[in-house]
Design a protein around this motif. Structure first.
Motif, PDB file in Angstrom:
ATOM      1  N   ARG A 173       0.799  -1.226   0.000  1.00 32.38           N
ATOM      2  CA  ARG A 173       0.000   0.000   0.000  1.00 32.38           C
ATOM      3  C   ARG A 173       0.829   1.272   0.000  1.00 32.38           C
ATOM      4  O   ARG A 173       0.309   2.344  -0.251  1.00 32.38           O
ATOM      5  N   TYR A 174       2.101   1.156   0.357  1.00 35.40           N
ATOM      6  CA  TYR A 174       2.940   2.357   0.429  1.00 35.40           C
ATOM      7  C   TYR A 174       4.138   2.196  -0.492  1.00 35.40           C
ATOM      8  O   TYR A 174       4.588   1.083  -0.752  1.00 35.40           O
ATOM      9  N   TRP A 175       4.640   3.331  -0.948  1.00 30.44           N
ATOM     10  CA  TRP A 175       5.808   3.287  -1.827  1.00 30.44           C
ATOM     11  C   TRP A 175       7.017   2.778  -1.038  1.00 30.44           C
ATOM     12  O   TRP A 175       7.218   3.191   0.099  1.00 30.44           O
ATOM     13  N   SER A 217      -9.478  -2.741  -1.054  1.00 33.40           N
ATOM     14  CA  SER A 217      -8.555  -2.351  -2.100  1.00 33.40           C
ATOM     15  C   SER A 217      -8.746  -3.141  -3.382  1.00 33.40           C
ATOM     16  O   SER A 217      -7.945  -3.040  -4.284  1.00 33.40           O
ATOM     17  N   LEU A 218      -9.788  -3.962  -3.437  1.00 32.88           N
ATOM     18  CA  LEU A 218     -10.106  -4.615  -4.704  1.00 32.88           C
ATOM     19  C   LEU A 218     -10.766  -3.552  -5.563  1.00 32.88           C
ATOM     20  O   LEU A 218     -11.982  -3.538  -5.756  1.00 32.88           O
ATOM     21  N   LEU A 219      -9.929  -2.654  -6.039  1.00 31.21           N
ATOM     22  CA  LEU A 219     -10.417  -1.428  -6.659  1.00 31.21           C
ATOM     23  C   LEU A 219     -11.240  -1.726  -7.901  1.00 31.21           C
ATOM     24  O   LEU A 219     -12.280  -1.144  -8.132  1.00 31.21           O
ATOM     25  N   SER A 220     -10.751  -2.679  -8.700  1.00 28.31           N
ATOM     26  CA  SER A 220     -11.394  -2.887 -10.000  1.00 28.31           C
ATOM     27  C   SER A 220     -12.843  -3.305  -9.798  1.00 28.31           C
ATOM     28  O   SER A 220     -13.752  -2.778 -10.432  1.00 28.31           O
ATOM     29  N   CYS A 273      -6.271   1.783   0.447  1.00 24.97           N
ATOM     30  CA  CYS A 273      -6.684   2.500   1.656  1.00 24.97           C
ATOM     31  C   CYS A 273      -5.593   2.388   2.705  1.00 24.97           C
ATOM     32  O   CYS A 273      -4.731   1.517   2.632  1.00 24.97           O
ATOM     33  N   SER A 274      -5.665   3.254   3.708  1.00 25.08           N
ATOM     34  CA  SER A 274      -4.728   3.110   4.818  1.00 25.08           C
ATOM     35  C   SER A 274      -5.163   1.906   5.655  1.00 25.08           C
ATOM     36  O   SER A 274      -6.303   1.463   5.586  1.00 25.08           O
ATOM     37  N   TYR A 275      -4.224   1.395   6.477  1.00 22.17           N
ATOM     38  CA  TYR A 275      -4.513   0.177   7.239  1.00 22.17           C
ATOM     39  C   TYR A 275      -5.566   0.409   8.319  1.00 22.17           C
ATOM     40  O   TYR A 275      -6.260  -0.522   8.714  1.00 22.17           O
ATOM     41  N   SER A 276      -5.696   1.634   8.778  1.00 24.52           N
ATOM     42  CA  SER A 276      -6.715   1.858   9.811  1.00 24.52           C
ATOM     43  C   SER A 276      -8.113   1.852   9.182  1.00 24.52           C
ATOM     44  O   SER A 276      -9.068   1.395   9.792  1.00 24.52           O
TER      45      SER A 276
END
Length: 1783
Positions: A1491-1493, A1541-1544, A1530-1533
């Motif tokens: 989730r993060y770079w 995060s299953l965006l599609s 999304c952030s973990y919180s």
């Protein structure tokens, strides 16, 4: 070539001044407003000067192609000086007032090297005052008379008036004998100056050399020598001191610390006047070279000296050389900025000269060229002269006014005095205000030869036309005027050329030029390696007009050619700026006119293709001879992408762009340089093989993409600039940024990280200053980042206790509202970070409740009390009071370094409340009855610890804590709380700011506990420094060090103990021989104090101090005395002694101890007193030394007989000491603990517990006591070894031992079989068991320090809650529990313990296993030493902060620890906020998870303490790691398990409505589209994505275009899932342009009349091709299928247009463009898209092919060879055109 006579002298134009207002210094108005008429004002004369606002503003970085904007029409600031008062006003408003103590002689603005803001320097008789813009003042006393002050680029020049006869007095001091001094910083001494003479440096001591002027931009000074009657110009160099020494052996210069000396180097001198110049200023010659102007009043002349400035790379001015000089008659002169207001020459603005001639004419000069004359307007506008009634006579009177003087010029404004004494503020109308005109003039200044440019300027300014450039403010008329001047020349040349051709068209030269041979020759020369140059001295252009009488025409032809080339370069430059489309069209029209007048039909055709509407005016001839092909950047970009940089044609880059560095076309030069670097150009210094200049920022580059990013940073080309480029051109650069985003190199500048979208790395790079200042305050970063990100404000979450719901904080026991608002010293602990650390559980609230001492304690009683109940209440209260007084220990550890204080506020101490309350009786309070006991017994030390706890919560300041603030908190009467505060400040090293006099004031108060706190605090603040003054102060409090000890020096033993420990801390690790001798003696010295009982505590303090002094030095520490060890072992009570002969000789320390003898009976040492101190000393001296010999001598007695003669608690100390020495052998296993117990003891204990019967053979109690103490000692050693490590094995083991000890005391259910022998309580007293239990718990909390471990916390909470019936709840045990809770939540979970030597020593002293019996029990160990654990703490907490929102977030980290002797290199996962391992083992920290770079911090494991707060080298930025969330997650919180995060799936659910039923489902679509922007904002903080989603939602409600709707949702998904929000603009732009092109074709109306968008699309297609061919690696950032579909769409559009073919035939055959505008548009698009060359090129290609191509054979292959850039479709059309012509 000089211009011909007829061309040179255009009439000088005349302009009107714009009168702004009548001028009167605003300071006078301000004085009147202050009150009183003229008589009330001071009598002194006044002085004033006007200045530009930028002079006093904070410097902001200016992009090189844009100058700072002028501050309005009349934005002058004024400094008004009268007497000792200065008024700074802006316009008609007083901005600031300054009052100085004495009369002001002179004032000036100045910038000094180290200070960014401007400073106002004010000279008075004997002082120099320097004011900051905020009003802070520094006054420098001047011991010599200074006559004037002058500002320089790096400081202030002081001119002394006379030598004052000091020269003889002090030859050595350069500053005294020097006539000119330079002040570099307000807090430094002014430095002497030197002058260079024949290569040597001599002190400048010529008092007759009077300074007339200095520049604050370049280091120049002009002066006049009245003795020699000569003016001089000096350059000021900073010479290093060493040169001055070597070259000046004769001159005795004191060798002081400042190594930088200033030398004057004379660069020009002239004897031109009998008196000094009345004015000196800096201006700019017409070609941009600086000139220094001297106004000589006597001769009425202006002398101008041209100087050449070579700027070297370090931005230091290199050589400055005089060039030429000339005179202009002048009565008055001033520098003004008129002709080129936005232009800069290096660091200097382009400045003209305004001259008042002796004939009262006002002339404007640029260099030596007079441009125009200015006159006063014939009538003044309304309101300018309100005092005068403007009737016709008055107006006539004013028209006859003459100008008598000019003064106070700022920018383009000056004060003009008229012959009747009226002073007017006039503006010379800054021109040009049109940016296009300005760009054209700049380009011509840089591109034309000087003779052409000066002629052009005279043409431009010689125009008297009322509609001309300077008399109208309208931007269009400015451009019209500029175009008019150019077209006048065109017309002139056009006429002459027509005339010429009609007369002599039949000359041989003309015939040759028009011949076929010449055409062939030109073709060959163009394709050869040596292209013919047309711009400058080409033979072709010269030979056109060889006749003498045609020199006039020839001059104009060359002038027009250069103008065409220069303005074409500007045209190509503007094509790369999508906001300059309108300017581009205007410029194309003008260039078309110029090119057609020159007969350059290739250029005309080029402009007509870009802007077909130009055709209305021009009908170029088709029958043209071979012509030049204009340079084209878009063509060059395509070639680069298709063939690489080296194979592309450099003629496509305009010559002006290949100049070293020009501002006119720098935009294009930058883009060309980026493309060159990306596509493999070689670097030769700062020039590239493509011929352009390029800066590259420092940093490593592993591939061309990274090199390109560094170049973009160096050229200040950020995201904002990227958005201005045409879409296709920017795509390639966006590709480079995208490829560097994943893992950019570590050594890049912060701006490079921002550019590639890694603000997290940029923030880390910039260090710790940002948390307070905000991220975007850095101007450099602002310029490079996305403009719309600047106004984002992070959302804040509750960070104080008051925001947390009260129901969570207060437990059921505290429900009463009366006690809610009490300050308990822990209210600040609840922050967003701690809430993140402990999730949603309430453990912090529970800790706060357990450690709160500010509220009455609840006492459980029956509802109907009796007399006996009162006794019971008092008993309960007494027990609770023991607990309450111990709470500050834990509170200090819990709140350690968790808050900052405002230096304007006093520190608040929470109260210690010893009363109780009865919940059963409506919370009635019960006071503790202290009649039976001493009040001081409770209050004194408890208040001291309360003060320590309050002080410890202040974090170590990044700057030093202010000394004044410490004194501000000092009470009028000394008290215990402040004493504790001093100790806390000392632990945080704040007391370093106290001076010796401050310390003396505290000591003289005669308050023992305050002295104790101060001594310990000062020693802790200066730990390890051996500070002599503090050493003396400490030794003063050790009576045995005095020669004799009279009664008045009898000091309390407590104070002596503190002083001895202070000596140990002060000399920590030094192994200072004398100190060690003294401390060794002190262990055995009999206490001479008032309390003989405290002598054991004193011995322990002396032993600990000795251990600190030789900490970890092992046997190295004893080089000076053989018997040292023996003496220590003798103190311990060991029988074996190796050095018999020395034993009875007194030690050096005892020689001086006077009448305080050893505490011995005969030769017997009192081992009970000395042993603990000696054991601790040995443990610390040999800490981690692995010395078998010493460990063996510290062995535990292994026979029953010996056991009876060693105190059990000493056995525990020996076990601890042995294991600290054999450090590496400590193992967290039950077997290791068992191995510590001697066989005798183990065997005896197991037998006893099994048999259950007493034995007469040996003392069972001694055996069991030894057993318990050995186990506890081993547990303590284990706790010390694994302190702060949260080691699972150690935790489990210690927890088990605790539970089993507890089980012995009170039966609790334990699942595992007991690890202790049964029936301990039968042989061991309850007190010893309790002590051991609490010591093991304390060791457990050491291991788990800062972790907040719940299992350990529950255990501690249980122990705290036990009543006296369940155990001996005395003060010492409660202190242990309190400390345990504090350690477990150390610093609110932000700190933990280190295991460095000094940390282990401090923890051992804190945990010393003799706990006090009551609040004032210091018998065995001084209670203040229990706070030494602070030395061992380290802020190793790491929290991750989302760089976009500024909020702390959860993030998985992979932590790698280096290999040690116990385990291999290991990586493990942590979720932030977390505690990191020690620096000695930490190897790397990597941000992992999808989730993060990613980000890696690599470290070298070093045996050093953790980084201090504010340390610049701290890679963790004070415990904060900035990370950047990928768009689309999304952030973990918000989404702990990742299901959102299953965006599609989510996107398709929202957007994917079938297009067929789109309209039918409009309602449902609008309902679902409502969710799109919500969905997007969940996944991304990027404002552009959120705004786009909102726009889509709104537009979808009205629009029924399902295709566009579907396209938008797909693009949004693409950009979010791949985290490329910038591509949204690219996709949408391309899609809408092509769609609108098709739609408007159908209706026949066009939204745009140019074809530039097709060039941009072709570059994007070339990028796609380069990806396929592998010239650009790593995969594309835009879908190639999308680009290909666009291409196909355009092809289809052209295929469907029937009229196009006929127009193309006409164009290629006869060079004729269609008649209707729409057809013109379509043809221009077609020609651009398929790259069809102009007709003459096609014709010459056909001519070449015809002889070689047989009939009925396709000409395509040959056409392809000759026209390589033309598309196949275009070639086929050309061939079709030729088919009918072929037989």
């Amino acid at each position: 070539m000089p211009p011909p006579a007829s061309a040179v002298v255009p009439a000088i134009g005349s302009r009107r001044l714009t009168v702004l207002r009548e001028f009167r210094p605003h300071g006078l108005a301000a004085e009147e407003a202050d009150g009183g008429g003229p008589e009330a004002r001071p009598l002194q004369d006044y002085d004033y000067f006007l200045f530009d606002p930028s002079l006093a503003s904070s410097p902001a970085p200016v992009a090189e192609d844009e100058a700072p904007s002028s501050s309005g029409a009349d934005g002058d600031h004024e400094l008004f000086i009268r007497g000792n008062r200065i008024i700074w006003s802006t316009g008609s408003r007083v901005h600031k007032r300054y009052a100085s103590p004495n009369t002001v002689i002179m004032a000036c603005w100045c910038r000094m090297d180290a200070i960014s803001d401007a400073l106002l320097c004010v000279l008075q008789v004997d002082t120099l005052s320097i004011y900051d813009v905020t009003g802070e003042v520094v006054s420098i006393p001047l011991p010599y008379a200074v006559s004037s002050i002058w500002s320089l680029p790096f400081g202030l020049l002081l001119q002394k008036s006379t030598d004052g006869g000091l020269e003889a007095a002090s030859k050595s001091d350069g500053a005294v004998i020097s006539s000119h001094l330079i002040l570099k910083h307000p807090l430094e001494e002014p430095q002497a100056t030197y002058f260079e003479e024949r290569g040597r440096l001599n002190v400048m001591k010529d008092f007759d050399e009077k300074t007339l002027w200095t520049s604050d931009i370049i280091p120049l000074m002009a002066s006049y020598h009245k003795g020699k009657y000569q003016h001089s110009v000096w350059q000021i160099d900073g010479a290093t001191y060493q040169e001055a020494m070597d070259e000046n052996a004769m001159l005795s210069i004191p060798f002081d610390t400042s190594l930088h000396k200033f030398a004057f180097r004379k660069i020009w001198q002239g004897k031109c006047s009998q008196s000094a110049a009345s004015k000196v200023f800096l201006a700019t010659d017409i070609d941009g070279v600086p000139i220094i102007c001297f106004l000589l009043h006597e001769q009425k002349t202006l002398l101008a000296v041209r100087i050449q400035v070579d700027v070297t790379n370090d931005e230091v001015f290199g050589d400055i050389k005089p060039h030429v000089s000339w005179n202009i008659p002048a009565f008055a002169a001033a520098p003004v900025v008129v002709t080129r207001p936005r232009a800069w020459v290096g660091v200097l603005p382009f400045t003209d000269i305004l001259i008042l001639t002796p004939e009262n004419d006002l002339l404007l000069y640029s260099g030596k060229q007079c441009l125009c004359t200015y006159t006063l307007p014939t009538e003044f506008g309304n309101g300018i002269l309100a005092n005068y009634e403007l009737n016709s006579e008055v107006a006539e009177f004013y028209s006859n006014l003459k100008i008598t003087s000019i003064a106070d010029a700022v920018e383009g404004r000056a004060n003009v005095t008229c012959s009747n004494g009226l002073m007017l503020r006039c503006s010379l109308r800054k021109n040009p205000s049109s940016s296009l005109v300005s760009d054209c003039i700049t380009a011509m200044a840089e591109g034309l030869k000087s003779c052409f440019y000066s002629h052009f300027v005279s043409l431009l300014w010689g125009d008297n036309d009322a509609a001309g450039m300077c008399s109208s403010s309208h931007v269009d008329s400015e451009w019209g005027s500029f175009g008019y001047e150019i077209s006048k020349v065109c017309a002139k040349y056009g006429q002459t050329s027509q005339y010429k051709s009609s007369i002599s068209s039949s000359t041989a030269w003309e015939f040759l030029i028009s011949s076929k041979y010449h055409a062939q020759y030109r073709k060959r020369s163009l394709t050869s390696d040596m292209p013919m140059s047309y711009s400058t001295s080409s033979t072709g252009s010269h030979s056109f007009f060889q006749d003498e009488h045609n020199s006039d025409v020839s001059f104009y032809v060359l002038f027009m050619r250069e103008t065409l080339d220069t303005l074409h370069a500007l045209y190509e430059n503007l094509k790369l700026n999508s906001l300059r489309k309108q300017d581009l069209g205007s410029l194309a029209s003008l260039l078309c006119r110029v090119a057609s007048s020159l007969g350059e039909n290739g250029y005309v055709d080029y402009y007509c293709r870009d802007f077909p509407h130009n055709l209305v005016e021009f009908h170029p001839l088709a029958s043209a001879t071979a012509l030049r092909t204009p340079p084209c950047l878009f063509r060059w970009f395509e070639n680069c992408l298709y063939h690489g940089c080296d194979l592309s044609n450099l003629d496509d880059i305009p010559a002006l762009m290949r100049k070293q560095k020009g501002s006119a076309v720098s935009w294009g030069r930058k883009v060309v340089s980026f493309y060159s670097l990306l596509l493999g150009a070689e670097r030769k210094g700062k020039n590239l093989s493509s011929g352009v200049y390029c800066e590259v920022a420092s940093g490593s580059a592993r591939n061309t993409e990274e090199l390109t990013v560094l170049a973009m940073v160096a050229e200040n080309f950020g995201r904002q600039q990227l958005d201005l480029l045409p879409i296709g051109v920017s795509l390639v650069l966006r590709h480079a940024l995208d490829k560097c985003r994943e893992s950019p190199p570590d050594d890049w500048p912060a701006t490079a990280y921002v550019l590639v979208g890694r603000e997290d790395l940029a923030t880390a790079k910039m260090g710790s200053g940002r948390k307070e200042n905000g991220f975007w305050n850095n101007d450099n970063l602002t310029s490079i980042s996305v403009p719309y990100m600047l106004h984002l404000q992070p959302v804040t979450v509750p960070t104080t206790a008051s925001d947390v719901p009260t129901s969570e904080v207060l437990n059921s026991e505290d429900t009463d509202a009366v006690y809610r608002s009490v300050e308990d010293g822990m209210e600040h602990i609840f922050t967003s970070s701690t809430q993140l650390r402990y999730g949603h559980d309430l453990r912090l609230n529970e800790v706060r409740r357990l450690l709160c001492s500010a509220r009455p304690v609840a006492i459980q009683t029956s509802t109907n009390p009796t007399a006996s109940d009162q006794d019971l209440q008092q008993q309960q209260l007494w027990n609770f009071a023991q607990r309450t007084t111990a709470l500050p220990f834990g509170r200090g550890a819990f709140t350690l370094a968790t808050t900052y204080t405002l230096l304007t506020e006093a520190l608040v101490f929470p109260k210690l409340v010893l009363t109780g309350r009865l919940p059963a009786q409506q919370n009635a309070t019960v006071n503790l009855d202290l009649s039976t006991r001493s009040v001081s017994e409770f209050n004194s030390w408890a208040e001291f610890h309360n003060g320590v706890a309050a002080g410890l919560r202040l974090a170590p300041f990044q700057e030093k804590m202010l000394r004044t603030w410490i004194q501000y908190n000092r009470p009028s009467e000394p008290n215990f709380t402040h004493a504790g505060l001093l100790l806390a400040f000392g632990m945080h090293e704040h007391l370093r700011v106290l001076t010796m006099t401050d310390a003396y004031r505290y000591l003289s108060q005669d308050h023992d506990i305050t002295r104790l706190g101060l001594l310990l605090g000062l020693a802790a603040s200066h730990r390890g420094t051996m500070h002599p003054a503090i050493s003396k102060m400490l030794y003063f409090h050790v009576p045995s060090r005095h020669p004799s000890s009279p009664l008045e020096l009898e000091l309390p033993t407590l104070l002596q103990s503190a002083a001895v420990m202070g000596i140990g801390l002060l000399y920590e690790g030094s192994a200072h021989a004398l100190t060690m001798k003294i401390l060794l003696g002190e262990i055995g010295r009999r206490s001479g104090g008032d309390n003989v009982l405290e002598r054991e505590g004193y011995a322990v303090a002396a032993g600990s101090a000795l251990g600190f002094v030789a900490l970890g030095r092992g046997s190295d520490a004893f080089g000076f005395m053989d018997t040292f060890l023996d003496r220590l072992f003798q103190y311990i009570g060991n029988k074996e002694v190796y050095h018999e002969k020395h034993l009875n000789a007194p030690t050096g320390a005892d020689d001086q101890s006077g009448n305080t003898g050893q505490m011995m009976d005969g030769a017997q040492i009192n081992v009970d007193v000395t042993a603990p101190g000696a054991i601790i000393a040995l443990a610390l001296i040999f800490l981690k030394a692995e010395s078998e010999e010493i460990a063996a001598r510290l062995s535990v007695p292994d026979t029953h007989f010996d056991l009876q003669y060693v105190r059990p608690d000493f056995v525990m100390l020996r076990i601890i000491a042995r294991n600290l020495i054999l450090w590496s052998r400590i193992q967290p296993s039950k077997g290791w603990i068992e191995s510590q117990i001697p066989e005798t003891v183990k065997f005896g204990v197991s037998n006893m517990s099994e048999d259950g019967a007493d034995s007469d053979e040996f003392d069972a109690e001694a055996l069991f006591q030894a057993y318990v103490n050995i186990v506890t000692g081993a547990c303590i050693a284990l706790g010390l070894k694994y302190a702060g490590s949260r080691n699972g094995d150690a935790q489990e083991l210690l927890y088990n031992y605790t539970v089993h000890f507890l089980n012995e005391i009170k039966n609790i259910s334990v699942q595992t079989p007991s690890i202790l022998p049964k029936g301990l309580l039968r042989y061991v007293d309850r007190g010893t068991l309790e002590l051991c239990l609490h010591l093991i718990v304390l060791s457990l909390s050491l291991v788990m320090a800062g972790s907040g471990n719940l299992q350990t916390f529950r255990l501690l909470r249980y122990l705290r809650a036990r009543s006296s019936a369940e155990g001996q709840v005395n003060y010492g045990l409660q202190m242990a529990v309190s400390l345990g809770i504090g350690f477990l939540f150390l610093g609110g979970g932000t700190h933990t313990f280190s295991t460095s030597n000094s940390a282990i020593a401090a923890l051992l002293i804190t945990l010393y296993p003799r706990l006090p019996a009551g609040p004032n029990d210091n018998r065995c160990h001084l209670q203040a030493f229990r706070h030494l654990y602070v030395i061992a703490t380290e802020p190793r907490r790491l929290q991750t902060v989302d760089v976009d929102t500024g909020l702390p977030v959860y993030c998985p980290l992979e932590v790698t620890v280096a290999e040690t002797e116990y385990y291999d290199e290991t990586s493990y996962c942590e979720v932030t906020p977390c505690l990191l391992p020690e620096r000695s083992v930490l190897k790397s920290v990597r941000v992992c998870g999808p989730r993060y770079w990613p980000q890696v911090i690599k470290l070298t494991p070093e045996d050093k303490p953790w980084w201090r707060s504010g340390d610049k080298t701290d890679p963790f930025n004070g415990g904060v790691l900035y990370i950047k969330r990928k768009v689309g997650s999304c952030s973990y919180s918000d989404d702990p398990i990742g299901c959102q995060s299953l965006l599609s799936r989510a996107m398709h659910e929202v957007c994917d409505t079938p297009s067929a039923s789109c309209i039918a489902q409009l309602n449902s679509a609008s309902r679902s589209s409502f969710r799109v922007d919500q969905l997007v904002s969940t996944f991304s903080a990027n404002p552009s994505l959120i705004a786009f989603a909102k726009l889509c939602c709104e537009s979808w409600k009205e629009r029924y275009n399902s295709n566009f709707q579907e396209f938008c949702s797909q693009v949004l998904y693409e950009c979010m899932s791949k985290d490329r929000p910038a591509l949204l603009q690219v996709y949408i732009s391309f899609y809408t342009i092509i769609e609108s092109m098709w739609e408007h074709l159908k209706i026949g109306h066009f939204p745009f009349y140019d074809s530039l968008f097709l060039s941009s699309l072709k570059v994007a297609l070339a990028y796609s091709g380069a990806l396929v061919d592998g010239r650009i690696s790593n995969g594309g950032i835009i879908q190639t299928t999308f680009l290909e579909s666009l291409m196909k769409r355009v092809d289809n559009i052209f295929a469907e247009l029937p009229s196009l073919k006929a127009n193309l035939v006409n164009y290629l055959g006869r060079g004729k463009w269609p008649d209707t505008q729409n057809d013109m548009m379509l043809l221009s698009w077609y020609l651009q898209w398929y790259s069809i060359p102009p007709p003459h090129v096609v014709a010459s290609a056909i001519e070449k092919i015809k002889p070689r191509a047989p009939n009925r054979v396709s000409m395509l292959p040959l056409l392809r060879l000759l026209l390589p850039t033309t598309h196949l479709v275009g070639l086929m059309e050309i061939e079709k055109l030729q088919m009918p012509m072929r037989p």
